[in-house]
Structures are given as structure tokens and as C-alpha cells.
Design a protein around this motif. Structure first.
Motif, mmCIF file in Angstrom:
data_model
loop_
_atom_site.group_PDB
_atom_site.id
_atom_site.type_symbol
_atom_site.label_atom_id
_atom_site.label_comp_id
_atom_site.label_asym_id
_atom_site.label_seq_id
_atom_site.Cartn_x
_atom_site.Cartn_y
_atom_site.Cartn_z
ATOM 1 N N LEU A 1 -9.799 -3.767 1.177
ATOM 2 C CA LEU A 1 -9.150 -2.500 1.513
ATOM 3 C C LEU A 1 -9.779 -1.888 2.751
ATOM 4 C CD1 LEU A 1 -9.044 -1.367 -2.147
ATOM 5 C CD2 LEU A 1 -6.990 -1.480 -0.720
ATOM 6 N N VAL B 1 -4.394 -3.193 3.201
ATOM 7 C CA VAL B 1 -4.923 -4.098 2.183
ATOM 8 C C VAL B 1 -4.685 -5.539 2.593
ATOM 9 C CG1 VAL B 1 -2.793 -4.242 0.813
ATOM 10 C CG2 VAL B 1 -5.001 -4.531 -0.314
ATOM 11 N N CYS C 1 -4.568 6.849 -1.277
ATOM 12 C CA CYS C 1 -4.034 5.507 -1.056
ATOM 13 C C CYS C 1 -4.056 4.765 -2.383
ATOM 14 C CB CYS C 1 -4.875 4.774 -0.025
ATOM 15 S SG CYS C 1 -4.499 3.011 0.149
ATOM 16 N N LYS D 1 -14.307 -0.188 5.141
ATOM 17 C CA LYS D 1 -13.643 -1.200 4.351
ATOM 18 C C LYS D 1 -14.377 -1.393 3.028
ATOM 19 C CE LYS D 1 -16.169 -5.066 6.441
ATOM 20 N NZ LYS D 1 -16.080 -6.222 7.356
ATOM 21 N N TYR E 1 -2.807 0.813 -4.030
ATOM 22 C CA TYR E 1 -2.482 -0.511 -3.534
ATOM 23 C C TYR E 1 -1.938 -1.384 -4.651
ATOM 24 C CZ TYR E 1 -6.749 -1.942 -5.854
ATOM 25 O OH TYR E 1 -7.699 -2.179 -6.802
ATOM 26 N N PHE F 1 -13.354 3.138 -4.202
ATOM 27 C CA PHE F 1 -12.510 2.110 -4.787
ATOM 28 C C PHE F 1 -12.459 2.319 -6.300
ATOM 29 C CE2 PHE F 1 -10.413 -1.744 -5.557
ATOM 30 C CZ PHE F 1 -11.117 -2.510 -6.488
ATOM 31 N N CYS G 1 -4.071 3.415 5.494
ATOM 32 C CA CYS G 1 -4.727 2.550 4.529
ATOM 33 C C CYS G 1 -4.123 1.151 4.672
ATOM 34 C CB CYS G 1 -4.484 3.111 3.122
ATOM 35 S SG CYS G 1 -5.283 2.238 1.788
ATOM 36 N N VAL H 1 0.859 -1.174 0.000
ATOM 37 C CA VAL H 1 0.000 0.000 0.000
ATOM 38 C C VAL H 1 0.900 1.229 0.000
ATOM 39 C CG1 VAL H 1 -1.580 1.354 1.419
ATOM 40 C CG2 VAL H 1 -1.906 -1.109 1.204
ATOM 41 N N PRO I 1 -8.519 -7.177 -3.972
ATOM 42 C CA PRO I 1 -8.158 -6.602 -2.676
ATOM 43 C C PRO I 1 -9.327 -6.461 -1.711
ATOM 44 C CG PRO I 1 -8.530 -4.844 -4.237
ATOM 45 C CD PRO I 1 -8.803 -6.131 -4.980
ATOM 46 N N PHE J 1 -7.771 3.814 -3.484
ATOM 47 C CA PHE J 1 -8.840 3.735 -2.470
ATOM 48 C C PHE J 1 -8.696 4.977 -1.611
ATOM 49 C CE2 PHE J 1 -12.199 1.735 -0.375
ATOM 50 C CZ PHE J 1 -11.965 1.527 0.978
#
Lengths: 114, 116
Positions: free
Chosen positions: B33, B93, B23, B49, B25, B67, B91, B4, B31, B74
Motif C-alpha cells: 500500500l 495498492v 483509504c 508505503k 483496499y 494498516f 492511495c 482502492v 497488499p 490504510f
């Protein structure tokens, strides 16, 4: 609201000494974790525990570390011979089941190794 | 490998203005997240989340995150910042393709300061 608790909040120890950090996860949770955060750095995974055994561990979690669930409520992290670089905030987390993926974290124990 | 990135160490925003904490990833599979917030001398508190479904996820304290699979991002957002939102935001993942205990990989954190 149930929460993860950790004791002590701050532990000071001499290099080479053993320390035990204690956690009480949320009561119906099945998965338990330890993470650490060295000052100013990211939170790093140490170990996970399920069904009374280690599920996964990182390279940080060497032979100096061990975990135990001695009874139905506590989850402990032991560091056998502390080093200066073990100084960090240690977080315990717990999670209920595979279908619920949120890990809930405790307030942390700040470990200072002198 | 899972990772991340939080590209900003510090974000400053005026009270009442919208805020964004970024953020991105990297995972090999799909994922999971998460966003967590850390107040001074406190542990990590879960905010929200993303697992599947609607790309816009709503969480605690008026926060939401979007997302974006194509941008592997994210970002955390809030329409109107409060001084009490000042904290460290992480953040995290988890890679759905990995079986096991599902540990999280965290970013380095972004310190949000809301200026009165």
C-alpha cells in the motif's frame, strides 16, 4: 536527490497526429511505467517495461500506443494517431528492483488533443 | 481484482488540527500500500508505503498511515495539519500475489484543504 524527468511539460497536437512523450527515469532503475490521468479522474496504469520489453499492459494500451527505450537513458511513449480522448496528463515512473517497490513518478506531460 | 477506494473527494481541516484521509483496499493476496501526494501542476510524490511489519508507517513531512488488515484500510494521518499540506492525495495498492511488473492501482484521490 535523483528524480524522473519528462519532456515536454505540455504538448498540444491535432487529432490524428503522432506524438512522442519522453521520460528520463532514475539512472539505476530497471522497471519503467507509463500512467495517465484524465482531468478529474484517477491515475490509470498503461504499461510497464523491463529488460527491453513490455512486461504488462492495460486494456487502454491498444495498438495506437507503443513504448521504447531507444538508448540507455530515455523511455518514450508514442501515440500513433491521437484521439480527443487521449487528452490527459501522462506520468512516467521508474522503480529500481523487485526488492524496492516504490515507484517514483515524473512531473507529467499534459497532452491536449484538438 | 485489485482496487482502492477513497470515500471522500474533499477533506477540509483547520490548521493545527489532526487530519485523516481515508483509504480502503481490495486485493486477493497481501497488499503493498502506498500514499502519494500531488501538488498543483506537479507529479506524484511518494509519501509512504506499507509492505510488512509494523502496522503504523511513518513517512515524509510528518505523515503516517495505519494498516488495518481486518478493516482493509490504510488511512493517512497527520497530528497537526499545515496550510502547505493542501494538495491531492492518492492511495495506491499492489497485489503481492501477482507476479510481474507490479503496476499500481490508484484511488480517485482526496483533495485536502487546510484552512488557516
Amino acid at each position: 536527490e535523483p528524480e524522473v524527468t519528462q519532456t515536454p511539460s505540455h504538448q498540444v497536437t491535432q487529432m490524428g497526429q503522432e506524438v512522442i512523450l519522453r521520460c528520463v527515469p532514475i539512472s539505476n532503475h530497471l522497471y519503467f511505467y507509463w500512467y495517465r490521468q484524465i482531468l478529474g479522474q484517477k491515475v490509470e496504469f498503461l504499461v510497464s517495461f523491463y529488460n527491453n520489453e513490455i512486461s504488462e499492459k492495460s486494456e487502454i494500451f491498444d495498438d495506437q500506443f507503443s513504448v521504447e527505450r531507444p538508448d540507455g537513458s530515455n523511455f518514450t511513449l508514442k501515440i500513433r494517431s491521437t484521439k480527443l480522448e487521449d487528452s490527459a496528463m501522462y506520468f512516467c515512473a521508474s522503480r529500481w528492483a523487485p526488492s524496492t517497490d516504490t515507484q517514483y513518478f515524473g512531473p507529467g506531460t499534459r497532452l491536449t488533443v484538438l | 481484482a485489485q482496487s482502492v477506494a477513497q470515500p471522500e473527494d474533499q477533506v477540509n481541516v483547520a490548521e493545527g488540527n489532526p487530519l485523516t484521509v481515508k483509504c480502503t483496499y481490495s486485493v486477493s493476496g497481501n497488499p503493498y500500500l502506498f500514499w502519494y501526494v500531488q501538488y498543483p501542476n506537479r507529479g506524484l510524490q511518494f509519501l509512504l508505503k506499507y509492505i510488512t511489519g509494523d502496522n503504523l508507517v511513518k513517512g515524509s513531512y510528518g505523515f503516517e498511515a495505519e494498516f488495518n488488515k481486518s478493516q482493509t484500510s490504510f488511512h493517512l494521518k497527520k497530528p497537526s495539519a499545515l496550510v502547505s499540506d493542501s494538495a491531492l492525495y492518492f492511495c495506491a495498492v499492489r497485489d503481492l500475489s501477482k507476479t510481474g511488473a507490479n503496476n499500481l492501482f490508484f484511488g480517485t484521490g482526496t483533495r485536502l484543504t487546510v484552512i488557516p
